[in-house]
Design a protein around this motif. Structure first.
Motif, PDB file in Angstrom:
ATOM      1  N   SER A  33      15.902  29.354  -2.903  1.00 53.96           N
ATOM      2  CA  SER A  33      15.576  30.311  -3.968  1.00 53.96           C
ATOM      3  C   SER A  33      15.803  29.677  -5.334  1.00 53.96           C
ATOM      4  CB  SER A  33      16.434  31.573  -3.830  1.00 53.96           C
ATOM      5  OG  SER A  33      16.116  32.274  -2.638  1.00 53.96           O
ATOM      6  N   THR A  34      16.911  28.955  -5.484  1.00 53.57           N
ATOM      7  CA  THR A  34      17.186  28.267  -6.752  1.00 53.57           C
ATOM      8  C   THR A  34      16.066  27.302  -7.107  1.00 53.57           C
ATOM      9  OG1 THR A  34      19.578  28.432  -6.432  1.00 53.57           O
ATOM     10  CG2 THR A  34      18.796  26.744  -7.957  1.00 53.57           C
ATOM     11  N   SER A  35      15.601  26.536  -6.119  1.00 55.71           N
ATOM     12  CA  SER A  35      14.561  25.536  -6.381  1.00 55.71           C
ATOM     13  C   SER A  35      13.267  26.188  -6.859  1.00 55.71           C
ATOM     14  CB  SER A  35      14.302  24.692  -5.129  1.00 55.71           C
ATOM     15  OG  SER A  35      13.647  25.435  -4.108  1.00 55.71           O
ATOM     16  N   LYS A  36      12.923  27.327  -6.274  1.00 58.72           N
ATOM     17  CA  LYS A  36      11.687  28.000  -6.668  1.00 58.72           C
ATOM     18  C   LYS A  36      11.850  28.748  -7.990  1.00 58.72           C
ATOM     19  CE  LYS A  36       9.148  26.613  -3.258  1.00 58.72           C
ATOM     20  NZ  LYS A  36       7.985  25.702  -3.472  1.00 58.72           N
ATOM     21  N   GLU A  37      13.039  29.273  -8.253  1.00 52.89           N
ATOM     22  CA  GLU A  37      13.304  29.867  -9.568  1.00 52.89           C
ATOM     23  C   GLU A  37      13.117  28.817 -10.656  1.00 52.89           C
ATOM     24  OE1 GLU A  37      16.688  32.905  -7.730  1.00 52.89           O
ATOM     25  OE2 GLU A  37      17.274  31.115  -8.851  1.00 52.89           O
ATOM     26  N   ALA A  38      13.670  27.633 -10.420  1.00 55.16           N
ATOM     27  CA  ALA A  38      13.553  26.562 -11.412  1.00 55.16           C
ATOM     28  C   ALA A  38      12.102  26.148 -11.596  1.00 55.16           C
ATOM     29  CB  ALA A  38      14.406  25.367 -10.981  1.00 55.16           C
ATOM     30  N   LEU A  39      11.341  26.066 -10.503  1.00 52.46           N
ATOM     31  CA  LEU A  39       9.932  25.699 -10.607  1.00 52.46           C
ATOM     32  C   LEU A  39       9.168  26.717 -11.444  1.00 52.46           C
ATOM     33  CD1 LEU A  39       7.583  24.384  -7.860  1.00 52.46           C
ATOM     34  CD2 LEU A  39       6.888  26.364  -9.193  1.00 52.46           C
ATOM     35  N   LEU A  40       9.404  27.997 -11.196  1.00 52.25           N
ATOM     36  CA  LEU A  40       8.672  29.035 -11.931  1.00 52.25           C
ATOM     37  C   LEU A  40       9.005  29.015 -13.418  1.00 52.25           C
ATOM     38  CD1 LEU A  40       8.962  31.991  -9.380  1.00 52.25           C
ATOM     39  CD2 LEU A  40       6.955  30.572  -9.843  1.00 52.25           C
ATOM     40  N   VAL A  41      10.287  28.853 -13.742  1.00 55.27           N
ATOM     41  CA  VAL A  41      10.680  28.817 -15.154  1.00 55.27           C
ATOM     42  C   VAL A  41      10.125  27.566 -15.829  1.00 55.27           C
ATOM     43  CG1 VAL A  41      12.609  28.707 -16.772  1.00 55.27           C
ATOM     44  CG2 VAL A  41      12.743  30.212 -14.778  1.00 55.27           C
ATOM     45  N   PHE A  42      10.249  26.422 -15.153  1.00 59.09           N
ATOM     46  CA  PHE A  42       9.725  25.183 -15.723  1.00 59.09           C
ATOM     47  C   PHE A  42       8.226  25.289 -15.991  1.00 59.09           C
ATOM     48  CE2 PHE A  42       7.405  21.236 -14.836  1.00 59.09           C
ATOM     49  CZ  PHE A  42       7.817  20.481 -15.928  1.00 59.09           C
ATOM     50  N   GLY A  77       0.080  30.270 -17.866  1.00 58.86           N
ATOM     51  CA  GLY A  77       1.495  30.613 -17.776  1.00 58.86           C
ATOM     52  C   GLY A  77       1.799  31.785 -16.867  1.00 58.86           C
ATOM     53  N   GLN A  78       0.926  32.038 -15.891  1.00 57.39           N
ATOM     54  CA  GLN A  78       1.101  33.194 -15.016  1.00 57.39           C
ATOM     55  C   GLN A  78       1.566  32.776 -13.618  1.00 57.39           C
ATOM     56  OE1 GLN A  78       0.748  36.342 -16.400  1.00 57.39           O
ATOM     57  NE2 GLN A  78       0.559  35.012 -18.191  1.00 57.39           N
ATOM     58  N   ASP A  79       2.243  33.695 -12.952  1.00 58.51           N
ATOM     59  CA  ASP A  79       2.609  33.517 -11.553  1.00 58.51           C
ATOM     60  C   ASP A  79       1.901  34.597 -10.749  1.00 58.51           C
ATOM     61  OD1 ASP A  79       4.138  32.427  -9.306  1.00 58.51           O
ATOM     62  OD2 ASP A  79       5.177  34.359  -9.346  1.00 58.51           O
ATOM     63  N   ILE A  80       1.091  34.180  -9.786  1.00 59.68           N
ATOM     64  CA  ILE A  80       0.337  35.108  -8.952  1.00 59.68           C
ATOM     65  C   ILE A  80       1.043  35.239  -7.606  1.00 59.68           C
ATOM     66  CG2 ILE A  80      -1.900  35.687  -7.958  1.00 59.68           C
ATOM     67  CD1 ILE A  80      -1.879  35.452 -11.030  1.00 59.68           C
ATOM     68  N   GLN A 130      13.987  35.654 -13.688  1.00 61.01           N
ATOM     69  CA  GLN A 130      14.317  36.267 -14.970  1.00 61.01           C
ATOM     70  C   GLN A 130      15.800  36.629 -15.043  1.00 61.01           C
ATOM     71  OE1 GLN A 130      11.005  39.169 -14.580  1.00 61.01           O
ATOM     72  NE2 GLN A 130      10.577  38.665 -16.713  1.00 61.01           N
ATOM     73  N   GLN A 131      16.325  37.168 -13.960  1.00 64.99           N
ATOM     74  CA  GLN A 131      17.747  37.508 -13.922  1.00 64.99           C
ATOM     75  C   GLN A 131      18.630  36.271 -13.844  1.00 64.99           C
ATOM     76  OE1 GLN A 131      15.440  38.868 -11.803  1.00 64.99           O
ATOM     77  NE2 GLN A 131      15.240  40.852 -12.834  1.00 64.99           N
ATOM     78  N   ARG A 132      18.072  35.175 -13.343  1.00 60.52           N
ATOM     79  CA  ARG A 132      18.852  33.957 -13.118  1.00 60.52           C
ATOM     80  C   ARG A 132      18.614  32.890 -14.178  1.00 60.52           C
ATOM     81  NH1 ARG A 132      22.004  31.649  -9.390  1.00 60.52           N
ATOM     82  NH2 ARG A 132      20.374  30.246  -8.623  1.00 60.52           N
ATOM     83  N   ALA A 133      17.882  33.221 -15.228  1.00 58.33           N
ATOM     84  CA  ALA A 133      17.515  32.221 -16.232  1.00 58.33           C
ATOM     85  C   ALA A 133      18.734  31.515 -16.809  1.00 58.33           C
ATOM     86  CB  ALA A 133      16.687  32.858 -17.336  1.00 58.33           C
ATOM     87  N   ALA A 134      19.771  32.273 -17.128  1.00 56.97           N
ATOM     88  CA  ALA A 134      20.976  31.654 -17.695  1.00 56.97           C
ATOM     89  C   ALA A 134      21.682  30.791 -16.660  1.00 56.97           C
ATOM     90  CB  ALA A 134      21.922  32.738 -18.211  1.00 56.97           C
ATOM     91  N   ASP A 135      21.669  31.215 -15.398  1.00 64.33           N
ATOM     92  CA  ASP A 135      22.348  30.470 -14.339  1.00 64.33           C
ATOM     93  C   ASP A 135      21.706  29.118 -14.080  1.00 64.33           C
ATOM     94  OD1 ASP A 135      24.176  32.583 -13.826  1.00 64.33           O
ATOM     95  OD2 ASP A 135      22.690  33.602 -12.595  1.00 64.33           O
ATOM     96  N   ILE A 136      20.378  29.048 -14.208  1.00 64.70           N
ATOM     97  CA  ILE A 136      19.693  27.792 -13.886  1.00 64.70           C
ATOM     98  C   ILE A 136      19.365  26.963 -15.120  1.00 64.70           C
ATOM     99  CG2 ILE A 136      18.728  28.724 -11.746  1.00 64.70           C
ATOM    100  CD1 ILE A 136      16.058  29.030 -13.193  1.00 64.70           C
ATOM    101  N   ALA A 137      19.877  27.368 -16.279  1.00 69.45           N
ATOM    102  CA  ALA A 137      19.597  26.605 -17.508  1.00 69.45           C
ATOM    103  C   ALA A 137      20.050  25.159 -17.369  1.00 69.45           C
ATOM    104  CB  ALA A 137      20.273  27.271 -18.700  1.00 69.45           C
ATOM    105  N   LYS A 192       6.407  27.919 -16.569  1.00 72.57           N
ATOM    106  CA  LYS A 192       6.142  28.798 -17.705  1.00 72.57           C
ATOM    107  C   LYS A 192       6.445  28.091 -19.030  1.00 72.57           C
ATOM    108  CE  LYS A 192       6.497  33.266 -15.399  1.00 72.57           C
ATOM    109  NZ  LYS A 192       5.120  33.682 -15.771  1.00 72.57           N
ATOM    110  N   LYS A 193       7.523  27.325 -19.059  1.00 71.85           N
ATOM    111  CA  LYS A 193       7.852  26.574 -20.271  1.00 71.85           C
ATOM    112  C   LYS A 193       6.810  25.488 -20.538  1.00 71.85           C
ATOM    113  CE  LYS A 193      12.897  27.193 -20.253  1.00 71.85           C
ATOM    114  NZ  LYS A 193      13.019  27.654 -21.656  1.00 71.85           N
ATOM    115  N   LEU A 194       6.388  24.811 -19.476  1.00 68.67           N
ATOM    116  CA  LEU A 194       5.404  23.737 -19.635  1.00 68.67           C
ATOM    117  C   LEU A 194       4.048  24.276 -20.076  1.00 68.67           C
ATOM    118  CD1 LEU A 194       4.695  20.706 -19.235  1.00 68.67           C
ATOM    119  CD2 LEU A 194       4.086  21.294 -16.863  1.00 68.67           C
ATOM    120  N   ALA A 195       3.729  25.510 -19.681  1.00 69.56           N
ATOM    121  CA  ALA A 195       2.396  26.055 -19.925  1.00 69.56           C
ATOM    122  C   ALA A 195       2.008  26.023 -21.398  1.00 69.56           C
ATOM    123  CB  ALA A 195       2.304  27.479 -19.383  1.00 69.56           C
ATOM    124  N   SER A 196       2.938  26.368 -22.275  1.00 62.64           N
ATOM    125  CA  SER A 196       2.608  26.380 -23.707  1.00 62.64           C
ATOM    126  C   SER A 196       2.281  24.995 -24.223  1.00 62.64           C
ATOM    127  CB  SER A 196       3.776  26.979 -24.495  1.00 62.64           C
ATOM    128  OG  SER A 196       3.965  28.334 -24.174  1.00 62.64           O
TER     129      SER A 196
END
Length: 260
Positions: free
Chosen positions: A156-165, A239-242, A123-130, A167-171
Motif C-alpha cells: 500500500s505504501t508503494s502505491k501511495e507513493a506512486l500515486l502522489v509522485f 494528473g488523474q487517477d482512474i 491523501q490521508q498518508r501524504a505527510a507519512d510518506i513525505a 500527481k506531482k510529476l504531472a504539472s
C-alpha cells in the motif's frame, strides 16, 4: 500518412503489462517491451531491465534514443517480496524511468503509471510518506522504511507513493514537455500474482472485494484504460487517477456516507 507511435511498456512479460503491450501493438504502435524476465509478448522489441537497479534503467534510457510517444509503466511486485524490493520496483523504478524518459518523449505524449486501490489512502498518508518521496536511492528508501510501522502494508505504501509522485510529476511534465501523466488503479485482477496478494493482503479481503462487485477484474478490463489514457482521446486528462475496480472503492466510500 500518420506517423507510427513509439511505446515503451514496462512490465510487459505478463499480466496487465503483457495485455497492454499486445493492445498497443494491435492498435498499430511500435512497442518496446521491458521486464526483468522474458515473456511471450507481442512487441516490436524486448529488453530486460531490473527496476531495482538505477544503473540498468539509466543504461536502458541512454540506449533507446528520442522520439517516444508513450511510457506505460505497469511493472509491480506484491507484498510477499522483501519490503525494499516492493518500494524499489513499485515506486522508485517508476520514478527513475519517468524522469529518464521525459526528455526523450514527443510533445503530446503520455506517461501512464499503474497504481492500485490499495494506494487510495494517499491523501490521508501524504505527510507519512513525505520522507519516501524525498528518497532517491535504494539505500535512502531502505532507511526510510526501517523507521516505519512494520505492520502497515508496504505494498500500500508503494502505491501511495506512486500515486502522489505521478500527481506531482504531472504539472512539470505537462508544462515543460507537453507530456501528460496519469495513473490507473485496478482492484484485484486475475493475474499470476493474485495468489501472492491473497497471502500478503489476506484471502478474506480479496474474497470480500470479489463478493462486493461480483468478480475480480481480468487484464482485458484494465489494459484498454491504459491505452485510452495514452491516446489522443484523453488529450485533456492530466494528473488523474482512474480507478478500474468494478466500483469496489466507491462501494466502500458510500457505505460510510449517510443515506441521502
Amino acid at each position: 500518412m500518420t506517423q507510427q507511435r513509439k511505446v515503451v511498456v514496462v512490465g510487459a512479460a505478463s499480466g496487465i503489462g503483457a495485455a497492454a503491450a499486445a493492445l498497443f501493438h494491435a492498435n498499430g504502435d511500435y512497442v518496446l517491451g521491458v521486464d526483468q524476465q522474458p515473456g511471450q509478448v507481442t512487441v516490436g522489441d524486448f529488453q530486460r531491465v531490473d527496476l531495482r537497479k538505477r544503473e540498468e534503467i539509466d543504461a536502458f534510457v541512454a540506449g533507446i534514443g528520442p522520439g517516444w510517444d508513450v511510457l506505460a509503466h505497469v511493472a509491480g511486485v506484491p507484498g510477499t517480496h522483501p519490503a525494499t524490493d516492493v518500494l524499489a520496483v513499485n515506486y522508485l523504478g517508476f520514478r527513475w524511468m519517468a524522469h529518464g524518459m521525459l526528455p526523450l518523449m514527443r510533445r503530446g505524449g503520455a506517461i501512464v503509471g499503474v497504481g492500485s486501490i490499495a494506494g487510495l489512502a494517499w491523501q490521508q498518508r501524504a505527510a507519512d510518506i513525505a520522507g519516501l518521496l524525498g528518497a532517491e536511492t535504494i539505500a535512502e528508501v531502505a532507511a526510510w522504511q526501517a523507521e516505519q510501522d512494520q505492520n502497515y502494508p508496504v505494498y500500500s505504501t508503494s502505491k501511495e507513493a506512486l500515486l502522489v509522485f505521478a500527481k506531482k510529476l504531472a504539472s512539470t511534465a505537462w508544462n515543460d514537455y507537453g507530456v501528460r501523466v496519469n495513473t490507473v488503479s485496478p482492484g484485484p485482477v486475475e493475474t499470476p500474482i493474485l495468489r501472492d496478494f491473497e497471502q500478503s493482503m489476506g484471502k478474506d479481503v480479496l474474497d470480500a472485494a470479489r463478493a462486493a462487485v461480483g468478480r475480480h477484474a481480468t487484464v482485458a478490463d484494465v489494459a484498454p484504460v491504459i491505452t485510452f489514457l495514452a491516446s489522443s482521446a484523453a488529450s485533456w486528462v492530466v494528473g488523474q487517477d482512474i480507478q478500474v475496480d468494478g466500483g469496489f472503492a466507491n462501494a466502500m466510500l458510500t457505505s460510510m456516507l449517510a443515506a441521502v
